[in-house]
Write a protein that holds these residues in place. Structure first.
Motif, PDB file in Angstrom:
ATOM      1  N   ALA A   1      -5.181  -2.987  -1.544  1.00 38.03           N
ATOM      2  CA  ALA A   1      -4.180  -2.457  -2.366  1.00 38.03           C
ATOM      3  C   ALA A   1      -3.242  -3.904  -2.935  1.00 38.03           C
ATOM      4  CB  ALA A   1      -3.033  -1.872  -1.314  1.00 38.03           C
ATOM      5  N   VAL A   2      -3.530  -4.993  -2.193  1.00 39.91           N
ATOM      6  CA  VAL A   2      -3.031  -6.314  -2.723  1.00 39.91           C
ATOM      7  C   VAL A   2      -3.602  -6.853  -3.850  1.00 39.91           C
ATOM      8  CG1 VAL A   2      -2.018  -8.531  -1.895  1.00 39.91           C
ATOM      9  CG2 VAL A   2      -1.830  -6.624  -0.397  1.00 39.91           C
ATOM     10  N   HIS A   3      -2.866  -7.319  -4.809  1.00 41.14           N
ATOM     11  CA  HIS A   3      -3.339  -8.002  -5.947  1.00 41.14           C
ATOM     12  C   HIS A   3      -4.059  -9.319  -5.704  1.00 41.14           C
ATOM     13  CE1 HIS A   3       0.738  -9.470  -5.174  1.00 41.14           C
ATOM     14  NE2 HIS A   3       0.531 -10.579  -5.481  1.00 41.14           N
ATOM     15  N   VAL A   4      -4.950  -9.575  -6.531  1.00 44.82           N
ATOM     16  CA  VAL A   4      -5.747 -10.760  -6.421  1.00 44.82           C
ATOM     17  C   VAL A   4      -4.915 -12.028  -6.367  1.00 44.82           C
ATOM     18  CG1 VAL A   4      -7.448 -12.242  -7.319  1.00 44.82           C
ATOM     19  CG2 VAL A   4      -7.756  -9.821  -7.524  1.00 44.82           C
TER      20      VAL A   4
ATOM     21  N   ALA B   1       0.851  -1.271  -0.164  1.00 47.66           N
ATOM     22  CA  ALA B   1      -0.106  -0.014  -0.102  1.00 47.66           C
ATOM     23  C   ALA B   1       0.830   1.294   0.096  1.00 47.66           C
ATOM     24  CB  ALA B   1      -0.876  -0.084   1.207  1.00 47.66           C
ATOM     25  N   THR B   2       1.971   1.185   0.668  1.00 49.72           N
ATOM     26  CA  THR B   2       2.932   2.733   0.861  1.00 49.72           C
ATOM     27  C   THR B   2       3.871   2.473  -0.268  1.00 49.72           C
ATOM     28  OG1 THR B   2       4.213   1.384   2.290  1.00 49.72           O
ATOM     29  CG2 THR B   2       2.431   2.254   3.181  1.00 49.72           C
ATOM     30  N   GLY B   3       4.375   1.307  -0.761  1.00 50.49           N
ATOM     31  CA  GLY B   3       5.745   1.263  -1.742  1.00 50.49           C
ATOM     32  C   GLY B   3       6.833   1.525  -0.759  1.00 50.49           C
ATOM     33  N   ARG B   4       6.775   1.214   0.517  1.00 48.45           N
ATOM     34  CA  ARG B   4       7.917   1.499   1.335  1.00 48.45           C
ATOM     35  C   ARG B   4       8.368   0.073   1.853  1.00 48.45           C
ATOM     36  NH1 ARG B   4       5.634   6.595   4.899  1.00 48.45           N
ATOM     37  NH2 ARG B   4       5.374   7.972   3.215  1.00 48.45           N
TER      38      ARG B   4
ATOM     39  N   GLU C   1      10.485   6.321   4.689  1.00 49.33           N
ATOM     40  CA  GLU C   1      10.995   4.988   4.235  1.00 49.33           C
ATOM     41  C   GLU C   1      10.063   4.074   5.129  1.00 49.33           C
ATOM     42  OE1 GLU C   1      13.194   4.258   2.238  1.00 49.33           O
ATOM     43  OE2 GLU C   1      14.159   6.310   2.014  1.00 49.33           O
ATOM     44  N   VAL C   2       9.271   4.479   6.130  1.00 51.54           N
ATOM     45  CA  VAL C   2       8.610   3.472   7.018  1.00 51.54           C
ATOM     46  C   VAL C   2       7.243   2.946   6.543  1.00 51.54           C
ATOM     47  CG1 VAL C   2       7.715   3.065   9.173  1.00 51.54           C
ATOM     48  CG2 VAL C   2       9.628   4.515   8.984  1.00 51.54           C
ATOM     49  N   ALA C   3       7.110   1.686   6.148  1.00 49.42           N
ATOM     50  CA  ALA C   3       5.756   1.358   5.644  1.00 49.42           C
ATOM     51  C   ALA C   3       4.712   1.156   6.913  1.00 49.42           C
ATOM     52  CB  ALA C   3       6.115  -0.173   5.007  1.00 49.42           C
TER      53      ALA C   3
END
Length: 455
Positions: A320-323, A154-157, A231-233
């Motif tokens: 946010a996560v793919h199927v 979701a965050t790309g971190r 940087e923190v997810a």
């Protein structure tokens, strides 16, 4: 040995009844338990330890009955799992009905309504009135791992922040997130990367008294300097730490951290695996200060003793996560889902959050009195039916794990199941089922008092 209580009420469990009394008919452990333990040594890996080798025949309410006929007061609840009591009638009835229909199809192949019902209940019960979704798993560690996966996508971190004294599980990633080496991490490395540790609010062990807000700012300063907010997810924290010693952070610590996370696009993850489902006197420990996590992980008390866990969170984060990126063969097993629905029904219908508050009031009052009489008790803390005493060398804050072990062993010999915990191994923790009677609760506290006094 004689019956230690002449009469006591019984708890109806289907066609059986478990007398609600402490009764010792043999030494602890008895001969049949000892024989079974020899079989365990021959067949079970040594790495699987046993705190109290009495082998259980049945359990319910506030007691465990072993194969020798001893009835012990349960101050452990299977480590905060059977909050609604063992073999709770509502849980048992739903499980029996589900087993007769089907035991497994895999929700990812051919789904069923029980999984959906549990997710709907979690959306209703967890903190916050925002749109929520859930995914179901098998264990607390699995839930924590998946919360991290969701936050990273979701965050790309990448970075994950955890805290001193934390416990999050025994998988490779959750071992990295767990603070204590022995027995959880020793020899099992190397561990997953991008995990950073910040200081916890631990009022008893602060060098000087500080507020929860100040303790949070101390942690935030370290995160910003050593990791970098961008940087923190996620920040992952137990609202009351479990295996780390039942550490209750000072008021203001959690809200301040949660606010910083919101301001910096960091996912705030509440690990409520041990604190959840009415254990602390509210449905979730975050409710105490009105903290609304972005993601919340649950397990233990969710299903009355069957293996089930969940990640529940803001719908946009969960989606946010793919199927296909979340799941597992057994995750959300239909029998476990049926048990969860029964456990949730019991918690709400029997007002077990209020019951936990009462248990906490009784325990804390008695333990504070005990601490005033015995200087080896350095701290009494907890909330609801999640209470602990920390043992120290009198006049200091030096941990005394030997004293904690002595007291716990003395309780075991007198028929009360107790557990130790803490980074230093010096904390005695109490987790009675929320359905325990006042009589058993008081009697268990009497045994603890005698053990502390060395009687």
């Amino acid at each position: 040995m004689s019956d230690l209580r002449e009469s006591a009420p019984s708890l109806s469990l289907g066609d059986e009844a478990v007398p609600q009394r402490r009764q010792l008919v043999t030494e602890i452990p008895g001969p049949r338990s000892r024989a079974l333990h020899e079989r365990k040594k021959a067949a079970v890996a040594d790495g699987v330890g046993t705190t109290l080798p009495v082998y259980v025949e049945r359990a319910g309410g506030g007691v465990i009955v072993d194969v020798d006929g001893n009835s012990l007061i349960d101050f452990g609840s299977g480590i905060a799992v059977v909050n609604v009591g063992n073999a709770n009638p509502r849980v048992a009835a739903r499980v029996q009905a589900q087993v007769a229909q089907f035991t497994h199809t895999c929700f990812m192949v051919t789904p069923y309504d029980g999984y959906v019902e549990v997710c709907e209940a979690l959306a209703r019960l967890t903190p916050g009135d925002h749109a929520k979704k859930s995914a179901l798993f098998n264990s607390g560690a699995e839930a924590v791992e998946n919360a991290v996966k969701i936050a990273r996508v979701a965050t790309g971190r990448d970075a994950v922040v955890v805290f001193d004294h934390a416990y999050h599980g025994r998988t490779n990633l959750t071992m990295a997130m767990t603070a204590k080496s022995m027995p959880y991490k020793h020899g099992f490395g190397p561990f997953a990367g991008e995990v950073y540790r910040a200081p916890m609010s631990y009022p008893f062990r602060e060098a000087a008294p500080i507020t929860g807000e100040q303790a949070a700012q101390r942690a935030i300063s370290i995160i910003e300097k050593q990791v970098g907010a961008d940087e923190v997810a996620c920040v992952v924290i137990e609202p009351i730490q479990g295996e780390g010693g039942f550490v209750v952070p000072a008021k203001g610590f959690l809200p301040t951290l949660a606010a910083w996370c919101r301001e910096n696009g960091v996912v705030f993850v509440a690990d409520e695996i041990q604190t959840g489902f009415a254990r602390t006197g509210s449905m979730f420990a975050c409710d105490d200060e009105g903290v609304v996590p972005d993601l919340i992980t649950t397990a233990k008390g969710i299903a009355g003793g069957l293996p089930l866990a969940a990640v529940t969170g803001r719908a946009e984060l969960m989606d946010a996560v793919h199927v296909g990126g979340l799941g597992g063969t057994y995750g959300g097993n239909p029998v476990a889902c049926a048990a969860a629905l029964g456990a949730i029904e019991a918690i709400e219908s029997d007002h077990l959050a209020e019951r936990a508050q009462h248990i906490g009031e009784v325990m804390l009052e008695r333990l504070h009195t005990l601490a005033a009489e015995h200087p080896q008790i350095g701290d009494v803390r907890g909330r609801g039916a999640m209470v602990a005493i920390e043992l120290v060398t009198p006049g200091t804050t030096d941990p005394d794990p030997a004293e904690a072990g002595r007291i716990s062993a003395a309780c075991h010999q007198q028929g009360v199941v107790t557990l130790t915990c803490g980074t230093f191994g010096n904390v005695l923790r109490f987790l009675p089922p929320l359905v325990i009677s006042d009589e058993l609760l008081t009697e268990g506290l009497d045994v603890i008092a005698a053990a502390v006094a060395g009687r």
